[in-house]
Design an enzyme around this catalytic site. Structure first.
Site, PDB file in Angstrom:
ATOM      1  CG  ASP A 107      -1.658  -0.785   1.634  1.00 43.57           C
ATOM      2  OD1 ASP A 107      -2.136  -1.834   0.170  1.00 43.57           O
ATOM      3  OD2 ASP A 107      -2.663  -0.976   2.245  1.00 43.57           O
ATOM      4  NE  ARG A 167      -4.339  -1.860  -4.380  1.00 45.28           N
ATOM      5  CZ  ARG A 167      -3.206  -2.100  -3.053  1.00 45.28           C
ATOM      6  NH1 ARG A 167      -3.721  -0.948  -2.571  1.00 45.28           N
ATOM      7  NH2 ARG A 167      -3.762  -2.999  -2.782  1.00 45.28           N
TER       8      ARG A 167
HETATM    9  P1  FAD Z   1     -14.176   8.165  -5.180  1.00 44.18           P
HETATM   10  O1  FAD Z   1     -13.371   9.766  -5.621  1.00 44.18           O
HETATM   11  O2  FAD Z   1     -14.638   8.160  -3.774  1.00 44.18           O
HETATM   12  O3  FAD Z   1     -15.762   8.703  -5.482  1.00 44.18           O
HETATM   13  C1  FAD Z   1     -16.175   8.401  -7.113  1.00 44.18           C
HETATM   14  C2  FAD Z   1     -17.992   8.034  -7.160  1.00 44.18           C
HETATM   15  O4  FAD Z   1     -17.488   6.725  -7.427  1.00 44.18           O
HETATM   16  C3  FAD Z   1     -18.844   8.277  -6.308  1.00 44.18           C
HETATM   17  O5  FAD Z   1     -19.422   9.526  -6.800  1.00 44.18           O
HETATM   18  C4  FAD Z   1     -19.392   6.718  -6.576  1.00 44.18           C
HETATM   19  O6  FAD Z   1     -20.242   7.337  -7.601  1.00 44.18           O
HETATM   20  C5  FAD Z   1     -18.800   5.781  -6.119  1.00 44.18           C
HETATM   21  N1  FAD Z   1     -18.947   5.737  -5.403  1.00 44.18           N
HETATM   22  C6  FAD Z   1     -17.216   5.838  -4.268  1.00 44.18           C
HETATM   23  N2  FAD Z   1     -17.881   5.230  -3.089  1.00 44.18           N
HETATM   24  C7  FAD Z   1     -19.042   4.099  -3.077  1.00 44.18           C
HETATM   25  C8  FAD Z   1     -19.463   4.463  -2.097  1.00 44.18           C
HETATM   26  N3  FAD Z   1     -19.237   3.524  -0.972  1.00 44.18           N
HETATM   27  N4  FAD Z   1     -20.633   3.681  -2.530  1.00 44.18           N
HETATM   28  C9  FAD Z   1     -21.319   3.558  -4.086  1.00 44.18           C
HETATM   29  N5  FAD Z   1     -20.306   4.213  -4.926  1.00 44.18           N
HETATM   30  C10 FAD Z   1     -19.554   4.742  -4.157  1.00 44.18           C
HETATM   31  N6  FAD Z   1      -5.093   4.827  -1.308  1.00 44.18           N
HETATM   32  C11 FAD Z   1      -4.057   5.180  -0.871  1.00 44.18           C
HETATM   33  O7  FAD Z   1      -3.723   6.235  -0.242  1.00 44.18           O
HETATM   34  N7  FAD Z   1      -3.128   4.811  -0.775  1.00 44.18           N
HETATM   35  C12 FAD Z   1      -3.788   2.550  -0.844  1.00 44.18           C
HETATM   36  O8  FAD Z   1      -2.294   2.532  -0.723  1.00 44.18           O
HETATM   37  C13 FAD Z   1      -4.611   2.572  -1.075  1.00 44.18           C
HETATM   38  N8  FAD Z   1      -5.214   1.220  -1.205  1.00 44.18           N
HETATM   39  C14 FAD Z   1      -6.424   1.414  -2.135  1.00 44.18           C
HETATM   40  C15 FAD Z   1      -6.416  -0.238  -2.145  1.00 44.18           C
HETATM   41  C16 FAD Z   1      -8.285  -0.251  -3.475  1.00 44.18           C
HETATM   42  C17 FAD Z   1      -8.337  -1.863  -3.206  1.00 44.18           C
HETATM   43  C18 FAD Z   1      -9.116   0.801  -3.051  1.00 44.18           C
HETATM   44  C19 FAD Z   1     -10.239   0.577  -3.617  1.00 44.18           C
HETATM   45  C20 FAD Z   1      -8.537   2.051  -2.594  1.00 44.18           C
HETATM   46  C21 FAD Z   1      -7.585   2.461  -2.201  1.00 44.18           C
HETATM   47  N9  FAD Z   1      -7.226   3.791  -2.582  1.00 44.18           N
HETATM   48  C22 FAD Z   1      -5.993   4.005  -1.355  1.00 44.18           C
HETATM   49  C23 FAD Z   1      -8.018   4.679  -1.519  1.00 44.18           C
HETATM   50  C24 FAD Z   1      -8.131   5.417  -3.136  1.00 44.18           C
HETATM   51  O9  FAD Z   1      -7.459   6.538  -2.793  1.00 44.18           O
HETATM   52  C25 FAD Z   1      -9.451   6.553  -2.323  1.00 44.18           C
HETATM   53  O10 FAD Z   1      -9.392   7.052  -1.421  1.00 44.18           O
HETATM   54  C26 FAD Z   1     -11.117   5.552  -2.227  1.00 44.18           C
HETATM   55  O11 FAD Z   1     -10.765   4.561  -3.143  1.00 44.18           O
HETATM   56  C27 FAD Z   1     -11.903   6.623  -2.779  1.00 44.18           C
HETATM   57  O12 FAD Z   1     -11.601   7.497  -4.525  1.00 44.18           O
HETATM   58  P2  FAD Z   1     -12.133   6.028  -5.434  1.00 44.18           P
HETATM   59  O13 FAD Z   1     -11.698   6.395  -6.551  1.00 44.18           O
HETATM   60  O14 FAD Z   1     -13.039   5.177  -4.876  1.00 44.18           O
HETATM   61  O15 FAD Z   1     -13.739   7.116  -5.527  1.00 44.18           O
END
Ligand code: FAD
Length: 287
Positions: A107, A167
């Site tokens: 991560d 990732r």
């Molecule tokens: P967002 O920008 O939060 O949302 C965009 C759209 O996605 C929303 O408008 C909606 O349509 C949909 N959506 C988002 N969340 C939901 C929900 N709960 N329910 C329904 N719809 C939703 N971050 C790090 O800094 N370091 C890491 O190592 C790291 N590892 C990760 C590993 C995985 C598998 C994932 C999924 C995320 C990880 N993250 C990590 C977190 C990442 O940086 C984001 O903060 C987080 O994923 C939110 O961004 P998003 O792209 O999912 O969507």
């Protein structure tokens, strides 16, 4: 024991509970990335204990024939105590995982850790890296990069010929404006740009770590255009139905956290979106 309210986002406190959850999602064609919750340790025993649990977990995954990898955090492996500590513990986990054909993700934490994390990743990927192929679920190493950091375009160029997986996420840390994009739309555009670069320049090993339908659709269109292999990664408890639906067509991995330190992780998930909070309240009120 984890209360039902948290069990949507956290698989349990023990490795056995995490593996049970993995078994259930595997049955629906979704693979798992198991994370033992823990970060920012300032004492070596906690680091040693989590590293030992990860090594044992790799054996358990192999022994139970599950489709699962593991994901570790640098500060969980002692980065706050020194880069040498982090590297020693990380290598012990990657070596044990390689013995069991289990893939290890690293991560990415806040920007002060980026260099140490990428350097450790690159060295280990060159030593243990697997070919970039979707059918290769064996050992190897992957790292996470964050679209909100201005440096990430350069980092991704550097990673293009490293034999591991990358990732792509938007970035979960509140970074200073000098080094990070702060507006949502700017981060989204950067994410799309990074994916475009990766689908053109990488030979595979692209992981789309996002719940955002816009980013996932963009990746699907890029796949149709370039044919570069990719996988989709989402968190346990977030858009579960979409995960199962996408798994009918694409490679989908669910990030599955477990462990005794679940409270702060659960709190972050519950607070980040209104739907999650509503779900949590409904669970408390029993309706
Ligand atoms: P967002 O920008 O939060 O949302 C965009 C759209 O996605 C929303 O408008 C909606 O349509 C949909 N959506 C988002 N969340 C939901 C929900 N709960 N329910 C329904 N719809 C939703 N971050 C790090 O800094 N370091 C890491 O190592 C790291 N590892 C990760 C590993 C995985 C598998 C994932 C999924 C995320 C990880 N993250 C990590 C977190 C990442 O940086 C984001 O903060 C987080 O994923 C939110 O961004 P998003 O792209 O999912 O969507």
């Amino acid at each position: 024991m984890i209360p039902p309210i948290a069990s949507r986002f956290v698989a349990g406190e023990s490795p056995a509970e995490a593996l049970d959850h993995v078994h259930r999602v595997n049955q629906r064609n979704v693979r798992a990335i198991i994370n033992l919750l823990g970060e920012h340790y300032d004492e070596r025993p906690a680091v040693r204990s989590d590293a030992a649990e990860y090594r044992a977990l790799a054996g358990d995954i192999a022994g139970s024939n599950l489709d699962a990898s593991i994901s570790v955090k640098p500060s969980q492996l002692g980065l706050d105590l020194g880069e040498d500590v982090f590297r020693e513990e990380l290598e012990s986990i990657v070596a044990a995982a390689a013995d069991h054909d289990v893939f290890v993700w690293i991560d990415m934490e806040d920007h002060t850790t980026t260099d140490a994390t990428l350097d450790a990743y690159e060295d280990l990927a060159r030593e243990y890296g697997s070919e970039r192929s979707p059918s290769d679920h064996g050992f190897g190493v992957g790292v996470c990069v964050q679209a909100n950091l201005k440096r990430t375009r350069d980092d991704v160029q550097r990673l293009a010929d490293v034999p591991g997986k990358v990732r792509f996420v938007k970035g979960a840390y509140d970074e200073p404006a000098e080094i990070a994009y702060k507006e949502t739309e700017r981060v989204n555009q950067e994410y799309e740009h990074l994916l475009e670069y990766a689908f053109e320049e990488f030979e595979g090993g692209i992981a789309v770590g996002s719940h955002d339908p816009r980013m996932i659709d963009h990746a699907r269109a890029l796949y149709d255009e370039h044919g570069t292999d990719f996988e989709i990664q989402m968190l346990m408890g977030v858009r579960d139905d979409a995960q199962y639906e996408l798994a009918e067509e694409y490679e989908v991995w669910q990030y599955v956290p477990y462990g005794g330190r679940w409270k702060s992780y659960f709190y972050r998930r519950a607070m980040e979106r209104k739907e999650n909070l509503r779900f949590a309240l409904r669970a408390i009120l029993g309706r």
